[in-house]
Design a protein around this motif. Structure first.
Motif, PDB file in Angstrom:
ATOM      1  N   LEU A  13       4.747  44.530  -5.184  1.00  0.00           N
ATOM      2  CA  LEU A  13       5.062  43.330  -5.969  1.00  0.00           C
ATOM      3  C   LEU A  13       4.127  43.202  -7.160  1.00  0.00           C
ATOM      4  N   ASP A  14       2.837  43.462  -6.976  1.00  0.00           N
ATOM      5  CA  ASP A  14       1.891  43.403  -8.093  1.00  0.00           C
ATOM      6  C   ASP A  14       2.248  44.426  -9.162  1.00  0.00           C
ATOM      7  N   PHE A  15       2.655  45.608  -8.724  1.00  0.00           N
ATOM      8  CA  PHE A  15       3.061  46.638  -9.670  1.00  0.00           C
ATOM      9  C   PHE A  15       4.295  46.203 -10.458  1.00  0.00           C
ATOM     10  N   TYR A  16       5.319  45.704  -9.766  1.00  0.00           N
ATOM     11  CA  TYR A  16       6.545  45.282 -10.456  1.00  0.00           C
ATOM     12  C   TYR A  16       6.260  44.143 -11.432  1.00  0.00           C
ATOM     13  N   ARG A  17       5.344  43.230 -11.057  1.00  0.00           N
ATOM     14  CA  ARG A  17       4.957  42.152 -11.977  1.00  0.00           C
ATOM     15  C   ARG A  17       4.282  42.734 -13.207  1.00  0.00           C
ATOM     16  N   SER A  18       3.455  43.764 -13.032  1.00  0.00           N
ATOM     17  CA  SER A  18       2.770  44.370 -14.174  1.00  0.00           C
ATOM     18  C   SER A  18       3.756  45.060 -15.109  1.00  0.00           C
ATOM     19  N   VAL A  19       4.854  45.536 -14.557  1.00  0.00           N
ATOM     20  CA  VAL A  19       5.871  46.211 -15.363  1.00  0.00           C
ATOM     21  C   VAL A  19       6.804  45.211 -16.039  1.00  0.00           C
ATOM     22  N   PHE A  20       7.326  44.250 -15.272  1.00  0.00           N
ATOM     23  CA  PHE A  20       8.372  43.356 -15.757  1.00  0.00           C
ATOM     24  C   PHE A  20       7.875  41.982 -16.192  1.00  0.00           C
ATOM     25  N   GLY A  21       6.623  41.640 -15.853  1.00  0.00           N
ATOM     26  CA  GLY A  21       6.105  40.314 -16.154  1.00  0.00           C
ATOM     27  C   GLY A  21       6.583  39.312 -15.126  1.00  0.00           C
ATOM     28  N   GLY A  22       6.242  38.059 -15.349  1.00  0.00           N
ATOM     29  CA  GLY A  22       6.692  36.996 -14.459  1.00  0.00           C
ATOM     30  C   GLY A  22       5.592  36.520 -13.530  1.00  0.00           C
ATOM     31  N   ARG A  23       6.022  35.878 -12.460  1.00  0.00           N
ATOM     32  CA  ARG A  23       5.070  35.332 -11.491  1.00  0.00           C
ATOM     33  C   ARG A  23       5.367  35.929 -10.125  1.00  0.00           C
ATOM     34  N   THR A  24       4.310  36.031  -9.328  1.00  0.00           N
ATOM     35  CA  THR A  24       4.421  36.555  -7.973  1.00  0.00           C
ATOM     36  C   THR A  24       4.146  35.429  -6.986  1.00  0.00           C
ATOM     37  N   GLU A  26      -3.200  41.780  14.621  1.00  0.00           N
ATOM     38  CA  GLU A  26      -4.260  41.264  13.737  1.00  0.00           C
ATOM     39  C   GLU A  26      -4.408  42.072  12.457  1.00  0.00           C
ATOM     40  N   ASN A  27      -4.236  43.386  12.517  1.00  0.00           N
ATOM     41  CA  ASN A  27      -4.392  44.194  11.312  1.00  0.00           C
ATOM     42  C   ASN A  27      -3.213  44.026  10.343  1.00  0.00           C
ATOM     43  N   GLU A  28      -2.204  43.260  10.743  1.00  0.00           N
ATOM     44  CA  GLU A  28      -1.055  43.000   9.870  1.00  0.00           C
ATOM     45  C   GLU A  28      -0.975  41.531   9.450  1.00  0.00           C
ATOM     46  N   ALA A  29      -2.007  40.742   9.753  1.00  0.00           N
ATOM     47  CA  ALA A  29      -1.993  39.303   9.462  1.00  0.00           C
ATOM     48  C   ALA A  29      -1.787  39.010   7.983  1.00  0.00           C
ATOM     49  N   ASP A  30      -2.339  39.839   7.110  1.00  0.00           N
ATOM     50  CA  ASP A  30      -2.217  39.615   5.670  1.00  0.00           C
ATOM     51  C   ASP A  30      -1.068  40.382   5.038  1.00  0.00           C
ATOM     52  N   TRP A  31      -0.243  41.002   5.869  1.00  0.00           N
ATOM     53  CA  TRP A  31       0.954  41.649   5.344  1.00  0.00           C
ATOM     54  C   TRP A  31       1.926  40.582   4.863  1.00  0.00           C
ATOM     55  N   VAL A  32       2.819  40.975   3.999  1.00  0.00           N
ATOM     56  CA  VAL A  32       3.767  40.060   3.379  1.00  0.00           C
ATOM     57  C   VAL A  32       4.973  39.842   4.284  1.00  0.00           C
ATOM     58  N   THR A  33       5.197  38.581   4.672  1.00  0.00           N
ATOM     59  CA  THR A  33       6.411  38.253   5.416  1.00  0.00           C
ATOM     60  C   THR A  33       7.520  37.844   4.443  1.00  0.00           C
ATOM     61  N   TRP A  34       7.130  37.381   3.283  1.00  0.00           N
ATOM     62  CA  TRP A  34       8.073  37.072   2.213  1.00  0.00           C
ATOM     63  C   TRP A  34       7.318  37.088   0.888  1.00  0.00           C
ATOM     64  N   GLY A  35       7.883  37.755  -0.084  1.00  0.00           N
ATOM     65  CA  GLY A  35       7.280  37.772  -1.411  1.00  0.00           C
ATOM     66  C   GLY A  35       8.335  38.022  -2.463  1.00  0.00           C
ATOM     67  N   GLU A  36       7.995  37.644  -3.687  1.00  0.00           N
ATOM     68  CA  GLU A  36       8.936  37.874  -4.779  1.00  0.00           C
ATOM     69  C   GLU A  36       8.202  37.932  -6.100  1.00  0.00           C
ATOM     70  N   VAL A  37       8.847  38.556  -7.058  1.00  0.00           N
ATOM     71  CA  VAL A  37       8.448  38.511  -8.458  1.00  0.00           C
ATOM     72  C   VAL A  37       9.645  37.966  -9.216  1.00  0.00           C
ATOM     73  N   VAL A  38       9.410  36.925 -10.007  1.00  0.00           N
ATOM     74  CA  VAL A  38      10.462  36.327 -10.818  1.00  0.00           C
ATOM     75  C   VAL A  38       9.959  36.291 -12.258  1.00  0.00           C
ATOM     76  N   GLY A  39      10.720  36.895 -13.152  1.00  0.00           N
ATOM     77  CA  GLY A  39      10.339  36.925 -14.558  1.00  0.00           C
ATOM     78  C   GLY A  39      11.204  36.010 -15.401  1.00  0.00           C
ATOM     79  N   ASP A  40      10.661  35.535 -16.482  1.00  0.00           N
ATOM     80  CA  ASP A  40      11.423  34.705 -17.415  1.00  0.00           C
ATOM     81  C   ASP A  40      12.578  35.490 -18.045  1.00  0.00           C
ATOM     82  N   ASN A  41      12.489  36.819 -17.981  1.00  0.00           N
ATOM     83  CA  ASN A  41      13.514  37.683 -18.561  1.00  0.00           C
ATOM     84  C   ASN A  41      14.700  37.921 -17.617  1.00  0.00           C
ATOM     85  N   GLY A  42      14.692  37.278 -16.435  1.00  0.00           N
ATOM     86  CA  GLY A  42      15.783  37.433 -15.485  1.00  0.00           C
ATOM     87  C   GLY A  42      15.480  38.401 -14.358  1.00  0.00           C
TER      88      GLY A  42
END
Length: 140
Positions: free
Chosen positions: A19-30, A44-60
């Motif tokens: 998600l951080d990579f896609y935001r760096s490419v397309f812009g927007g917010r994560t 426990e070693n997966e506690a900080d894994w993403v259960t839901w995430g998104e990148v949304v850019g102003d460009n659609g």
């Protein structure tokens, strides 16, 4: 009423990085919600894994992602994405669910979830996995 579809990418431990990579490419917010955030830590070693995430850019641009927990089967080559259908009307999402469910395998019934008024997952007769939900405001 409004319905949107979004590609929902599946990872095993690298969703935040993707998600951080896609935001760096397309812009927007994560936005990222972890298993710890929703009180669903199964390892426990997966506690900080993403259960839901998104990148949304102003460009659609819009992409969603999550980390498949280690106790669930996952093969990047066989199940790399879901199609997410999100709407703001429970009746409309329910109607779409019932039509899509014909001949499908229900992975998770359409019902209230901790993060959404309605949430469900199914794999249709063509092998495509769909996630349908009623959007709820995220206040994280």
């Amino acid at each position: 009423m409004s319905v949107t579809t979004t590609t929902h990418l599946n990872f095993r431990g690298s969703a935040r990085e993707a998600l951080d990579f896609y935001r760096s490419v397309f812009g927007g917010r994560t936005a990222v919600v972890t298993y710890k955030d929703v009180g669903n830590v199964q390892s426990e070693n997966e506690a900080d894994w993403v259960t839901w995430g998104e990148v949304v850019g102003d460009n659609g641009f819009h992409v969603m992602a999550y980390d498949v927990p280690s106790q669930s089967p996952w093969n990047q080559g066989e199940n790399p994405f879901f199609v997410s259908v999100r709407g703001d009307d429970a009746e409309e999402i329910g109607s779409l669910w019932h039509r899509l469910a014909e001949g499908s395998t229900i992975v998770r019934p359409l019902e209230p979830a901790q993060w959404a008024p309605l949430y469900g997952m199914l794999t249709d007769r063509f092998g495509v996995t769909w996630v349908l939900d009623v959007a709820a405001a995220y206040n994280g």
